[in-house]
Design a protein around this motif. Structure first.
Motif, PDB file in Angstrom:
ATOM      1  N   LYS A  15     -16.339  -3.000   2.975  1.00 24.06           N
ATOM      2  CA  LYS A  15     -15.685  -4.304   2.853  1.00 24.06           C
ATOM      3  C   LYS A  15     -15.107  -4.559   1.463  1.00 24.06           C
ATOM      4  O   LYS A  15     -14.199  -5.359   1.298  1.00 24.06           O
ATOM      5  CB  LYS A  15     -16.675  -5.401   3.219  1.00 24.06           C
ATOM      6  CG  LYS A  15     -17.063  -5.371   4.677  1.00 24.06           C
ATOM      7  CD  LYS A  15     -18.005  -6.489   5.010  1.00 24.06           C
ATOM      8  CE  LYS A  15     -18.261  -6.570   6.489  1.00 24.06           C
ATOM      9  NZ  LYS A  15     -19.145  -5.545   6.994  1.00 24.06           N
ATOM     10  N   GLU A  16     -15.634  -3.881   0.447  1.00 23.77           N
ATOM     11  CA  GLU A  16     -15.158  -4.133  -0.919  1.00 23.77           C
ATOM     12  C   GLU A  16     -13.807  -3.479  -1.205  1.00 23.77           C
ATOM     13  O   GLU A  16     -13.142  -3.827  -2.170  1.00 23.77           O
ATOM     14  CB  GLU A  16     -16.199  -3.677  -1.941  1.00 23.77           C
ATOM     15  CG  GLU A  16     -16.550  -2.217  -1.881  1.00 23.77           C
ATOM     16  CD  GLU A  16     -17.758  -1.905  -1.014  1.00 23.77           C
ATOM     17  OE1 GLU A  16     -18.234  -0.771  -1.082  1.00 23.77           O
ATOM     18  OE2 GLU A  16     -18.221  -2.790  -0.290  1.00 23.77           O
ATOM     19  N   ILE A  17     -13.377  -2.539  -0.373  1.00 26.01           N
ATOM     20  CA  ILE A  17     -12.095  -1.858  -0.584  1.00 26.01           C
ATOM     21  C   ILE A  17     -11.004  -2.619   0.145  1.00 26.01           C
ATOM     22  O   ILE A  17     -11.090  -2.851   1.349  1.00 26.01           O
ATOM     23  CB  ILE A  17     -12.162  -0.398  -0.111  1.00 26.01           C
ATOM     24  CG1 ILE A  17     -13.173   0.364  -0.957  1.00 26.01           C
ATOM     25  CG2 ILE A  17     -10.788   0.254  -0.183  1.00 26.01           C
ATOM     26  CD1 ILE A  17     -13.366   1.800  -0.555  1.00 26.01           C
ATOM     27  N   GLU A  18      -9.947  -3.013  -0.604  1.00 25.23           N
ATOM     28  CA  GLU A  18      -8.856  -3.795  -0.028  1.00 25.23           C
ATOM     29  C   GLU A  18      -7.677  -2.910   0.380  1.00 25.23           C
ATOM     30  O   GLU A  18      -7.045  -3.146   1.403  1.00 25.23           O
ATOM     31  CB  GLU A  18      -8.402  -4.856  -1.030  1.00 25.23           C
ATOM     32  CG  GLU A  18      -9.498  -5.851  -1.360  1.00 25.23           C
ATOM     33  CD  GLU A  18      -9.137  -6.759  -2.510  1.00 25.23           C
ATOM     34  OE1 GLU A  18      -8.005  -6.658  -3.028  1.00 25.23           O
ATOM     35  OE2 GLU A  18      -9.998  -7.556  -2.898  1.00 25.23           O
ATOM     36  N   LYS A  19      -7.345  -1.913  -0.446  1.00 27.23           N
ATOM     37  CA  LYS A  19      -6.210  -1.036  -0.164  1.00 27.23           C
ATOM     38  C   LYS A  19      -6.638   0.407  -0.369  1.00 27.23           C
ATOM     39  O   LYS A  19      -7.471   0.699  -1.227  1.00 27.23           O
ATOM     40  CB  LYS A  19      -5.039  -1.342  -1.099  1.00 27.23           C
ATOM     41  CG  LYS A  19      -4.486  -2.726  -0.950  1.00 27.23           C
ATOM     42  CD  LYS A  19      -3.367  -2.968  -1.927  1.00 27.23           C
ATOM     43  CE  LYS A  19      -2.893  -4.401  -1.839  1.00 27.23           C
ATOM     44  NZ  LYS A  19      -1.825  -4.688  -2.784  1.00 27.23           N
ATOM     45  N   HIS A  20      -6.046   1.305   0.404  1.00 23.56           N
ATOM     46  CA  HIS A  20      -6.360   2.725   0.237  1.00 23.56           C
ATOM     47  C   HIS A  20      -5.135   3.578   0.546  1.00 23.56           C
ATOM     48  O   HIS A  20      -4.214   3.139   1.235  1.00 23.56           O
ATOM     49  CB  HIS A  20      -7.534   3.128   1.136  1.00 23.56           C
ATOM     50  CG  HIS A  20      -7.190   3.163   2.588  1.00 23.56           C
ATOM     51  ND1 HIS A  20      -7.177   2.036   3.372  1.00 23.56           N
ATOM     52  CD2 HIS A  20      -6.845   4.180   3.396  1.00 23.56           C
ATOM     53  CE1 HIS A  20      -6.842   2.360   4.599  1.00 23.56           C
ATOM     54  NE2 HIS A  20      -6.624   3.669   4.655  1.00 23.56           N
ATOM     55  N   LEU A  21      -5.143   4.786   0.012  1.00 20.61           N
ATOM     56  CA  LEU A  21      -4.082   5.758   0.253  1.00 20.61           C
ATOM     57  C   LEU A  21      -4.730   7.131   0.285  1.00 20.61           C
ATOM     58  O   LEU A  21      -5.429   7.520  -0.656  1.00 20.61           O
ATOM     59  CB  LEU A  21      -3.017   5.695  -0.846  1.00 20.61           C
ATOM     60  CG  LEU A  21      -1.921   6.751  -0.775  1.00 20.61           C
ATOM     61  CD1 LEU A  21      -1.063   6.551   0.461  1.00 20.61           C
ATOM     62  CD2 LEU A  21      -1.082   6.724  -2.022  1.00 20.61           C
ATOM     63  N   ILE A  22      -4.511   7.869   1.374  1.00 25.89           N
ATOM     64  CA  ILE A  22      -5.071   9.207   1.515  1.00 25.89           C
ATOM     65  C   ILE A  22      -3.916  10.205   1.486  1.00 25.89           C
ATOM     66  O   ILE A  22      -3.012  10.125   2.314  1.00 25.89           O
ATOM     67  CB  ILE A  22      -5.869   9.338   2.829  1.00 25.89           C
ATOM     68  CG1 ILE A  22      -7.030   8.346   2.840  1.00 25.89           C
ATOM     69  CG2 ILE A  22      -6.366  10.766   3.006  1.00 25.89           C
ATOM     70  CD1 ILE A  22      -7.764   8.259   4.150  1.00 25.89           C
ATOM     71  N   GLU A  23      -3.950  11.106   0.515  1.00 25.25           N
ATOM     72  CA  GLU A  23      -2.934  12.145   0.385  1.00 25.25           C
ATOM     73  C   GLU A  23      -3.588  13.484   0.727  1.00 25.25           C
ATOM     74  O   GLU A  23      -4.293  14.064  -0.089  1.00 25.25           O
ATOM     75  CB  GLU A  23      -2.388  12.177  -1.034  1.00 25.25           C
ATOM     76  CG  GLU A  23      -1.729  10.880  -1.447  1.00 25.25           C
ATOM     77  CD  GLU A  23      -1.355  10.878  -2.907  1.00 25.25           C
ATOM     78  OE1 GLU A  23      -0.189  11.159  -3.208  1.00 25.25           O
ATOM     79  OE2 GLU A  23      -2.261  10.611  -3.714  1.00 25.25           O
TER      80      GLU A  23
END
Length: 95
Positions: A31-39
């Protein structure tokens, strides 16, 4: 640190598409993560939110059962969020 927004880049060995799906599922459950990007090609995962970087890295390491290496940590000031979340107003008239 909980009041500040933190962006972190990690290196995680993502071999296949199922590894990426598992990583995305684990990130979305935090819940603490708002945005993510997986490369996948660069084996990088970037996350932003209000968290302690070491805690997130440890959680992902336990859930993924893979080594997690923190490459970069950037702390953003609190007023940065207000600038990013400003509403976009369209001045178009539809007839």
């Amino acid at each position: 640190m909980d009041g500040q927004i933190c962006c972190m880049v990690m290196r995680v060995n993502l071999d296949c598409n199922s590894c990426c799906r598992k990583m995305r599922r684990n990130i979305l459950n935090m819940k603490e993560i708002e945005k993510h990007l997986i490369e996948k090609q660069q084996n990088r995962v970037s996350v932003c939110g209000r968290f302690k970087p070491a805690d997130v890295a440890i959680k992902l390491r336990k859930k993924m059962n893979r080594r997690v290496e923190i490459l970069e940590i950037e702390e953003l000031p609190v007023h940065y969020e207000a600038e990013q979340e400003a509403p976009i107003v369209n001045h178009y008239k539809y007839y």
